[in-house]
Scaffold this motif. Structure first.
Motif, PDB file in Angstrom:
ATOM      1  N   ILE A 185       5.018 -30.695   5.547  1.00 41.97           N
ATOM      2  CA  ILE A 185       3.749 -30.336   6.168  1.00 41.97           C
ATOM      3  C   ILE A 185       3.876 -29.014   6.898  1.00 41.97           C
ATOM      4  CG2 ILE A 185       3.967 -31.261   8.516  1.00 41.97           C
ATOM      5  CD1 ILE A 185       1.309 -32.824   7.825  1.00 41.97           C
ATOM      6  N   GLN A 186       2.758 -28.383   7.154  1.00 41.55           N
ATOM      7  CA  GLN A 186       2.712 -27.182   7.975  1.00 41.55           C
ATOM      8  C   GLN A 186       1.705 -27.398   9.099  1.00 41.55           C
ATOM      9  OE1 GLN A 186       2.891 -22.639   6.990  1.00 41.55           O
ATOM     10  NE2 GLN A 186       0.813 -23.304   6.536  1.00 41.55           N
ATOM     11  N   LEU A 187       2.082 -26.976  10.296  1.00 44.76           N
ATOM     12  CA  LEU A 187       1.203 -27.040  11.454  1.00 44.76           C
ATOM     13  C   LEU A 187       0.871 -25.623  11.877  1.00 44.76           C
ATOM     14  CD1 LEU A 187       3.155 -29.773  13.450  1.00 44.76           C
ATOM     15  CD2 LEU A 187       1.172 -30.115  11.967  1.00 44.76           C
TER      16      LEU A 187
ATOM     17  N   PRO B 164       4.633 -22.911   1.745  1.00 44.21           N
ATOM     18  CA  PRO B 164       5.884 -23.664   1.721  1.00 44.21           C
ATOM     19  C   PRO B 164       6.882 -23.091   0.726  1.00 44.21           C
ATOM     20  CG  PRO B 164       4.184 -24.856   0.544  1.00 44.21           C
ATOM     21  CD  PRO B 164       3.512 -23.692   1.194  1.00 44.21           C
ATOM     22  N   LEU B 165       8.142 -23.375   0.982  1.00 42.98           N
ATOM     23  CA  LEU B 165       9.199 -23.062   0.036  1.00 42.98           C
ATOM     24  C   LEU B 165       9.380 -24.229  -0.917  1.00 42.98           C
ATOM     25  CD1 LEU B 165      12.008 -21.472   2.246  1.00 42.98           C
ATOM     26  CD2 LEU B 165      10.414 -20.311   0.729  1.00 42.98           C
TER      27      LEU B 165
ATOM     28  N   GLN C 228       6.795 -25.399   9.837  1.00 39.87           N
ATOM     29  CA  GLN C 228       6.848 -26.279   8.676  1.00 39.87           C
ATOM     30  C   GLN C 228       7.943 -27.319   8.876  1.00 39.87           C
ATOM     31  OE1 GLN C 228       7.311 -23.925   5.118  1.00 39.87           O
ATOM     32  NE2 GLN C 228       5.563 -22.611   5.584  1.00 39.87           N
ATOM     33  N   TRP C 229       7.756 -28.456   8.212  1.00 39.73           N
ATOM     34  CA  TRP C 229       8.762 -29.520   8.230  1.00 39.73           C
ATOM     35  C   TRP C 229       9.166 -29.864   6.797  1.00 39.73           C
ATOM     36  CZ3 TRP C 229      11.249 -31.626  12.361  1.00 39.73           C
ATOM     37  CH2 TRP C 229      10.724 -31.349  13.637  1.00 39.73           C
ATOM     38  N   TYR C 230      10.468 -30.094   6.635  1.00 34.60           N
ATOM     39  CA  TYR C 230      11.033 -30.437   5.343  1.00 34.60           C
ATOM     40  C   TYR C 230      11.913 -31.668   5.486  1.00 34.60           C
ATOM     41  CZ  TYR C 230       9.703 -25.761   3.725  1.00 34.60           C
ATOM     42  OH  TYR C 230       9.000 -24.628   3.376  1.00 34.60           O
ATOM     43  N   LYS C 231      12.054 -32.386   4.366  1.00 31.15           N
ATOM     44  CA  LYS C 231      12.961 -33.525   4.315  1.00 31.15           C
ATOM     45  C   LYS C 231      13.928 -33.314   3.161  1.00 31.15           C
ATOM     46  CE  LYS C 231      13.301 -38.483   3.427  1.00 31.15           C
ATOM     47  NZ  LYS C 231      12.569 -39.732   3.089  1.00 31.15           N
ATOM     48  N   GLN C 232      15.204 -33.589   3.444  1.00 28.38           N
ATOM     49  CA  GLN C 232      16.234 -33.492   2.416  1.00 28.38           C
ATOM     50  C   GLN C 232      16.941 -34.831   2.308  1.00 28.38           C
ATOM     51  OE1 GLN C 232      19.356 -30.620   3.194  1.00 28.38           O
ATOM     52  NE2 GLN C 232      19.871 -30.410   1.045  1.00 28.38           N
TER      53      GLN C 232
ATOM     54  N   TRP D  26      11.360 -20.642  -4.116  1.00 29.72           N
ATOM     55  CA  TRP D  26      10.284 -19.674  -4.315  1.00 29.72           C
ATOM     56  C   TRP D  26       9.108 -20.029  -3.426  1.00 29.72           C
ATOM     57  CZ3 TRP D  26       5.283 -20.585  -6.034  1.00 29.72           C
ATOM     58  CH2 TRP D  26       5.036 -21.861  -6.559  1.00 29.72           C
ATOM     59  N   SER D  27       8.311 -19.017  -3.112  1.00 23.11           N
ATOM     60  CA  SER D  27       7.056 -19.254  -2.422  1.00 23.11           C
ATOM     61  C   SER D  27       6.004 -18.385  -3.077  1.00 23.11           C
ATOM     62  CB  SER D  27       7.168 -18.957  -0.920  1.00 23.11           C
ATOM     63  OG  SER D  27       7.355 -17.582  -0.687  1.00 23.11           O
ATOM     64  N   ARG D  28       4.763 -18.792  -2.926  1.00 27.82           N
ATOM     65  CA  ARG D  28       3.707 -18.157  -3.698  1.00 27.82           C
ATOM     66  C   ARG D  28       3.091 -16.974  -2.984  1.00 27.82           C
ATOM     67  NH1 ARG D  28      -0.266 -22.397  -5.173  1.00 27.82           N
ATOM     68  NH2 ARG D  28       1.187 -22.830  -6.829  1.00 27.82           N
ATOM     69  N   LEU D  29       2.874 -17.117  -1.684  1.00 30.07           N
ATOM     70  CA  LEU D  29       2.132 -16.086  -0.969  1.00 30.07           C
ATOM     71  C   LEU D  29       3.061 -15.027  -0.420  1.00 30.07           C
ATOM     72  CD1 LEU D  29      -0.443 -18.311   0.909  1.00 30.07           C
ATOM     73  CD2 LEU D  29      -0.731 -17.050  -1.231  1.00 30.07           C
ATOM     74  N   LEU D  30       2.488 -13.972   0.049  1.00 29.34           N
ATOM     75  CA  LEU D  30       3.283 -12.848   0.513  1.00 29.34           C
ATOM     76  C   LEU D  30       3.987 -13.172   1.817  1.00 29.34           C
ATOM     77  CD1 LEU D  30       3.733 -10.113  -0.692  1.00 29.34           C
ATOM     78  CD2 LEU D  30       2.019  -9.182   0.825  1.00 29.34           C
ATOM     79  N   ARG D  31       3.352 -13.976   2.653  1.00 30.45           N
ATOM     80  CA  ARG D  31       3.939 -14.287   3.947  1.00 30.45           C
ATOM     81  C   ARG D  31       4.455 -15.721   3.910  1.00 30.45           C
ATOM     82  NH1 ARG D  31      -0.151 -14.093   8.087  1.00 30.45           N
ATOM     83  NH2 ARG D  31      -1.607 -14.632   6.446  1.00 30.45           N
TER      84      ARG D  31
END
Lengths: 115, 111
Positions: B47-49, A103-104, B33-37, A93-98
């Motif tokens: 994080i998001q840039l 973040p997911l 965005q960057w994710y770790k699994q 899920w994500s909170r904002l519209l875009r």
């Protein structure tokens, strides 16, 4: 705080059987909801997303369907499973519209094995 | 559609060595965005840039967004066994509602 629940954690189903995976989100309203699949390797493939009740967008033609009967409930279904449907299914899920700006948040996933 | 390439696919390092993964896009990005699994787990947002040339740090992790906003990198200094996992970059896809993920870089660390 927001939480996402996804079940079951693992599932073994025979070819041709139906499928129903459920995902619910708590602590937020009107979330964007997503189903991703991660097969045998590592790539994440977007299957469906929803921006509201009853609104489903399909990204990849396939044997699966999705529904959103309630604001915070997202269901992934199949009438007849194929061997190729095996994989790791992730609800998010994500909170904002875009989503590019938000973040997911992923559930713990369901490992589906079709035999 | 949106194309994203992430390299390398795999990286094995000795504990204490550095690690870098790169993400390249075919188009200019608004953000990345960057994710770790972790093995057996689900992706977790790191994080998001957003800004051109942006550099952000999280302890031993350094994230960078290219000047042209077409590429990004994640660098880990002095890897630890807890860094093991797959690192994904993700960027906005063909609509405002979805992210396109890179194929990920699987990092293994030898203690």
């Amino acid at each position: 705080s927001q939480t996402i629940h996804q079940w079951p954690a693992t599932l073994v189903q025979p070819v041709g059987s139906p499928l129903s995976l459920e995902c619910t989100v708590e602590g937020t309203s009107n979330p964007n909801l997503y189903w991703y699949r991660q097969a045998a390797g590592r790539g994440l493939q977007l299957l469906f997303y929803s921006v509201g009740i009853g609104q489903i967008s399909s990204e990849v033609p396939q044997n699966l369907s999705a529904s959103r009967p309630q604001d915070r409930q997202f269901i992934l279904s199949s009438k007849k499973l194929l061997l190729s449907d095996s994989g790791f299914y992730l609800c998010a899920w994500s909170r904002l519209l875009r989503t590019g700006d938000s973040p997911l948040h992923f559930g713990n996933g369901t490992r589906l094995t079709v035999t | 559609g949106q194309q994203v390439m992430q390299i390398p696919q795999y990286q094995h390092v000795q504990e204490g060595e550095d690690f870098t993964t790169y993400c390249n896009s075919s188009t200019t990005l608004s953000n990345i965005q960057w994710y770790k699994q972790r093995p057996g787990g689900h992706p977790v947002f790191l994080i998001q840039l957003v800004k051109s040339g942006e550099v952000k740090k999280q302890k031993r992790l350094t994230f960078q967004f290219g000047e042209a906003k077409k590429n990004s990198s994640l660098h880990i200094t002095a890897t630890q066994t807890t860094d093991v996992g797959t690192y994904f970059c993700a960027l906005k896809g063909g609509s405002n509602y979805k992210l396109t993920f890179g194929k990920g870089t699987l990092l293994t660390v030898n203690p």
